[in-house]
Scaffold this motif. Structure first.
Motif, PDB file in Angstrom:
ATOM      1  N   ASN A 127       0.806  -1.223   0.000  1.00 51.07           N
ATOM      2  CA  ASN A 127       0.000   0.000   0.000  1.00 51.07           C
ATOM      3  C   ASN A 127       0.839   1.272   0.000  1.00 51.07           C
ATOM      4  O   ASN A 127       0.307   2.362  -0.219  1.00 51.07           O
ATOM      5  N   LYS A 128       2.139   1.119   0.262  1.00 52.46           N
ATOM      6  CA  LYS A 128       2.990   2.305   0.351  1.00 52.46           C
ATOM      7  C   LYS A 128       3.972   2.423  -0.824  1.00 52.46           C
ATOM      8  O   LYS A 128       4.793   3.346  -0.847  1.00 52.46           O
ATOM      9  N   ARG A 129       3.896   1.505  -1.764  1.00 55.27           N
ATOM     10  CA  ARG A 129       4.886   1.512  -2.842  1.00 55.27           C
ATOM     11  C   ARG A 129       4.750   2.731  -3.750  1.00 55.27           C
ATOM     12  O   ARG A 129       5.742   3.355  -4.139  1.00 55.27           O
ATOM     13  N   GLU A 130       3.514   3.071  -4.111  1.00 57.16           N
ATOM     14  CA  GLU A 130       3.332   4.213  -5.004  1.00 57.16           C
ATOM     15  C   GLU A 130       3.836   5.499  -4.369  1.00 57.16           C
ATOM     16  O   GLU A 130       4.556   6.281  -5.006  1.00 57.16           O
ATOM     17  N   HIS A 154      15.131  10.774 -16.173  1.00 55.89           N
ATOM     18  CA  HIS A 154      14.405   9.502 -16.234  1.00 55.89           C
ATOM     19  C   HIS A 154      14.223   8.894 -14.850  1.00 55.89           C
ATOM     20  O   HIS A 154      13.166   8.316 -14.553  1.00 55.89           O
ATOM     21  N   ASP A 155      15.223   9.019 -13.970  1.00 49.89           N
ATOM     22  CA  ASP A 155      15.069   8.533 -12.598  1.00 49.89           C
ATOM     23  C   ASP A 155      13.966   9.311 -11.887  1.00 49.89           C
ATOM     24  O   ASP A 155      13.177   8.741 -11.125  1.00 49.89           O
ATOM     25  N   ILE A 156      13.919  10.600 -12.137  1.00 48.05           N
ATOM     26  CA  ILE A 156      12.913  11.443 -11.495  1.00 48.05           C
ATOM     27  C   ILE A 156      11.512  11.079 -11.980  1.00 48.05           C
ATOM     28  O   ILE A 156      10.610  10.773 -11.195  1.00 48.05           O
ATOM     29  N   VAL A 157      11.326  11.120 -13.302  1.00 49.09           N
ATOM     30  CA  VAL A 157       9.984  10.970 -13.871  1.00 49.09           C
ATOM     31  C   VAL A 157       9.462   9.546 -13.714  1.00 49.09           C
ATOM     32  O   VAL A 157       8.281   9.337 -13.409  1.00 49.09           O
ATOM     33  N   ARG A 158      10.325   8.570 -13.925  1.00 48.50           N
ATOM     34  CA  ARG A 158       9.881   7.182 -13.818  1.00 48.50           C
ATOM     35  C   ARG A 158       9.304   6.906 -12.422  1.00 48.50           C
ATOM     36  O   ARG A 158       8.255   6.254 -12.277  1.00 48.50           O
ATOM     37  N   ASN A 159       9.964   7.405 -11.402  1.00 47.84           N
ATOM     38  CA  ASN A 159       9.487   7.172 -10.036  1.00 47.84           C
ATOM     39  C   ASN A 159       8.254   8.007  -9.713  1.00 47.84           C
ATOM     40  O   ASN A 159       7.288   7.500  -9.130  1.00 47.84           O
ATOM     41  N   MET A 160       8.259   9.262 -10.115  1.00 47.56           N
ATOM     42  CA  MET A 160       7.119  10.112  -9.796  1.00 47.56           C
ATOM     43  C   MET A 160       5.860   9.657 -10.529  1.00 47.56           C
ATOM     44  O   MET A 160       4.746   9.764  -9.993  1.00 47.56           O
ATOM     45  N   ASN A 161       6.024   9.132 -11.740  1.00 51.15           N
ATOM     46  CA  ASN A 161       4.853   8.660 -12.486  1.00 51.15           C
ATOM     47  C   ASN A 161       4.144   7.503 -11.782  1.00 51.15           C
ATOM     48  O   ASN A 161       2.923   7.357 -11.874  1.00 51.15           O
ATOM     49  N   ILE A 162       4.917   6.678 -11.089  1.00 56.38           N
ATOM     50  CA  ILE A 162       4.302   5.555 -10.368  1.00 56.38           C
ATOM     51  C   ILE A 162       3.386   6.063  -9.263  1.00 56.38           C
ATOM     52  O   ILE A 162       2.366   5.446  -8.946  1.00 56.38           O
ATOM     53  N   GLY A 163       3.719   7.233  -8.711  1.00 50.69           N
ATOM     54  CA  GLY A 163       2.920   7.781  -7.609  1.00 50.69           C
ATOM     55  C   GLY A 163       1.956   8.874  -8.017  1.00 50.69           C
ATOM     56  O   GLY A 163       1.515   9.671  -7.159  1.00 50.69           O
TER      57      GLY A 163
END
Length: 711
Positions: A127-130, A154-163
């Motif tokens: 439940n906390k991954r995003e 890409h590190d920034i956007v890839r992670n932020m997009n998941i959340g």
């Protein structure tokens, strides 16, 4: 298994079930306890259980590292973990010593195994991954300078997009949409088109419901236009239509609508709706102030060619840098639109294509030159060859277009496209066909890298067709055709597939193999020979050659009447060749129309006699073979025999194994008709060897049957 055993032994050591006795200086173990220890059958579960026993700071570091992917840079980890240099150093040292990470290069790390990364990732509650990914991306972004952003985007956007689901502020969504645009453009430049499409679509999805009426307008137009372009490149047709509607509907003016129009045109062409695509092109040109007639006559083309010659009389071929540059952005769009229309017209209306090429050259001389003007010069050169038969002048202008594009500061990735067109339509007049085939491979690879998928697939098809005409092994060619068909189907380039499939059918027929699989690759089935014939008529008219090779001269003659051959394109040359051979066969059989067939044969001989002056390599053996057939029909048997032999020698020297076999076979038929059966059998055996080398099993079988019949 090695990873499992290693970590299992480490866990035993941590639980003091195996240890080193300093007194006895040997390893000892608690066998009874080990026997009763529960061992997970799932390596990932075992590793997950083990990492939960690690120190808390190490677990937190592993979580962050797992979010960063299979590989990561030390700088990115430190920004995401918000840790000091000392803490970071301790974590990396622990992770390396305990087998979690390996150092790929200085400051670049990789997980030792994907299941180790999975085990570390499992430390984060589902439940906390995003929200964790969003936090990781935000931390990196907030600690990144403008100079660092291109490296870390890409590190920034890839992670932020998941959340994304946890962003509740429109300003934050807009900011992330802008970052997706930057990441998408960077991915597009590096030819990562699928990744780029995902970034653009994600960014577009972050916009507000009324983005077109807010300060998101410019960002939204860029995202939707870029997304549409990448969806075309990657073959995601179903998403494309709804995506392109957004900028088409909401654009505030014509200039803003033009990029969407061009994506729409590409989509229409991809769907085989060429008439609609052309209508859109000419509608745009009309809006830009350039109106074209519905039809143009041969006389009009001759007039336009002469006018263009006069306008280009002072064109500085040796000093292209001195040309004035086109500065009006709307003129740039006009030239781009004319180029698009012209490329569509090459296969459907060569006169109108020539008209556009002349007009582009004239407009460039008046308003300045740009990258797209190079296509006007190329088409002007092609029209000179087709309309005036001036091959030398036409080749020179096509090369001038390539030189102009090379000198252009911003050729928009169009250079490999123009080089491919030159190989497809021009260079065979001067260069060996085998060389142009190799050049087409290079152009295919370059256009793929540029995202010009339509041209990449067209170039792949033309490479296969040039290879066929070069006498390439049919087995190898069939493998190449399968590879190209698969890629065409994957990218939804079905318009190109139809042309390509007819060529592959021809290859398979000559090999004596079933051809239904060609169309089945994209869900089509050819149920009978008539359907195959009709499909071939509409997709390249390869059937005329197929009919000739299988000695169905009546069908070959019927097919030749359906095809205009006066445009001097690559395939026009071969249709004239096979039409001439067909006519001279029929001249022997149909006494009531003998003069008609001889006239067609004489015309073919005359044309090839001229073309030999441009390329002995490509045209000499064909001219000699047509001349031999004509001499045989007219009763000049000595000349016929000499020319058959000379044609076979020329074909051999120039590596046309299939045409060498054909010349020898026709010589064998000549001997048979003269009553010299022994000589006929001898030379037909040599023809058979050529066909075997070519891989034409069906032709060999046909020849065997004919030889057996005449034994």
């Amino acid at each position: 298994m090695v990873l499992f055993i290693t970590n299992f032994l480490k866990s035993l050591h941590e639980e003091q079930l195996i240890y080193f006795n300093l007194t006895t200086l040997r390893w000892e173990f608690e066998l009874e306890k080990i026997v009763y220890k529960e061992i997970s059958t799932d390596i990932a579960d075992f590793l997950s259980e083990r990492v939960t026993r690690l120190p808390r700071p190490i677990q937190e570091g592993l979580k962050i590292a797992a979010c960063l992917g299979s590989t990561f840079h030390l700088t990115v980890f430190q920004k995401a973990n918000k840790s000091s240099d000392e803490v970071t150093k301790d974590f990396i040292l622990f992770a390396k010593e305990n087998g979690f990470l390996q150092e790929l290069s200085p400051y670049q790390f990789i997980w030792s195994h994907d299941q180790l990364q999975e085990a570390a990732y499992s430390l984060i509650h589902t439940n906390k991954r995003e929200i964790t990914h969003l936090l990781v991306g935000a931390r990196i972004y907030l600690d990144t300078t403008a100079d660092e952003l291109p490296l870390l985007i890409h590190d920034i956007v890839r992670n932020m997009n998941i959340g994304i689901a946890h962003l509740d502020s429109l300003d934050r969504k807009t900011e992330l949409a802008q970052l997706n645009l930057v990441a998408g453009e960077q991915s597009r430049q590096s030819s990562a088109f699928y990744t780029a499409a995902n970034y653009f679509m994600t960014g577009a999805g972050l916009l507000g419901d009324n983005w077109q009426d807010t300060d998101q307008y410019e960002l939204g137009m860029k995202l939707f236009n870029s997304a549409a372009e990448m969806l075309i490149v990657t073959g995601h047709i179903t998403q494309m239509e709804s995506t392109i509607e957004q900028p088409l509907i909401h654009a505030r003016n014509l200039e803003d609508r033009l990029p969407a129009y061009h994506s729409s045109i590409r989509f229409l062409c991809l769907s085989g709706r060429f008439a609609e695509a052309l209508n859109t092109c000419f509608s745009i040109l009309s809006d830009l102030g350039e109106v074209f007639p519905d039809n143009v006559s041969d006389e009009t083309i001759q007039t336009e060619i002469q006018s263009t010659r006069m306008v280009l009389a002072d064109f500085p071929l040796c000093n292209l840098q001195s040309l004035p540059q086109m500065t009006d952005p709307m003129m740039h769009w006009m030239m781009r639109t004319m180029t698009t229309a012209m490329l569509i017209l090459f296969s459907s209306n060569t006169r109108m294509a020539a008209f556009l090429g002349c007009r582009m050259s004239q407009l460039s001389a008046e308003h300045g030159w740009c990258a797209y003007a190079a296509f006007g010069l190329f088409t002007f050169g092609q029209s000179l060859i087709g309309a005036t038969k001036n091959v030398d002048e036409g080749c020179a202008w096509s090369k001038a277009g390539i030189s102009l594009l090379k000198e252009s500061k911003n050729n928009d990735g169009r250079l490999p496209v123009l080089e491919a067109l030159h190989c497809e339509f021009i260079s065979f007049w001067k260069e060996p066909i085998q060389a142009t085939s190799d050049s087409l491979i290079r152009s295919h690879q370059e256009t793929l890298m540029e995202g010009q998928m339509e041209f990449a697939m067209s170039t792949a098809f033309h490479h296969c067709r040039h290879s066929f005409m070069s006498g390439t092994s049919l087995a190898k060619l069939s493998d190449d055709c399968i590879s190209v068909s698969t890629k065409m189907a994957e990218l939804k380039q079905l318009w190109a597939f139809m042309f390509h499939a007819s060529l592959h059918c021809l290859v398979l027929k000559l090999m004596g193999k079933d051809d239904n699989s060609v169309f089945a690759a994209v869900g089509m089935v050819i149920s009978n020979e008539d359907e195959l014939l009709q499909r071939a008529i509409t997709t390249g008219k390869q059937t005329m050659m197929l009919a000739y090779w299988f000695r169905d001269y009546e069908t070959a003659a019927q097919m030749s009447e359906l095809y205009g051959k006066d445009h001097m394109r690559f395939m026009d040359i071969y249709y004239i060749f096979y039409e001439g051979l067909t006519a001279l066969q029929l001249a022997r059989r149909e006494s009531n129309e003998k003069e008609k067939w001889i006239g067609i044969g004489e015309s073919a001989v005359s044309k090839f006699q001229t073309w030999v002056g441009h390329s002995t390599w490509n045209f000499e053996n064909k001219h000699l073979l047509l001349s031999a057939e004509l001499a045989s029909v007219k009763g000049d048997f000595r000349a016929a025999e000499e020319k058959y032999k000379a044609s076979a020698i020329s074909a051999h020297e120039h590596r046309f194994i299939h045409e060498e076999g054909l010349a020898i076979e026709l010589l064998g038929s000549f001997y048979k008709n003269r009553g010299d059966l022994e000589s006929s059998r001898d030379v037909l055996t040599k023809a058979r060897a050529c066909y075997i080398k070519w891989g034409a099993t069906a032709v060999v079988d046909q020849l065997d049957a004919s030889m057996e019949k005449n034994t």
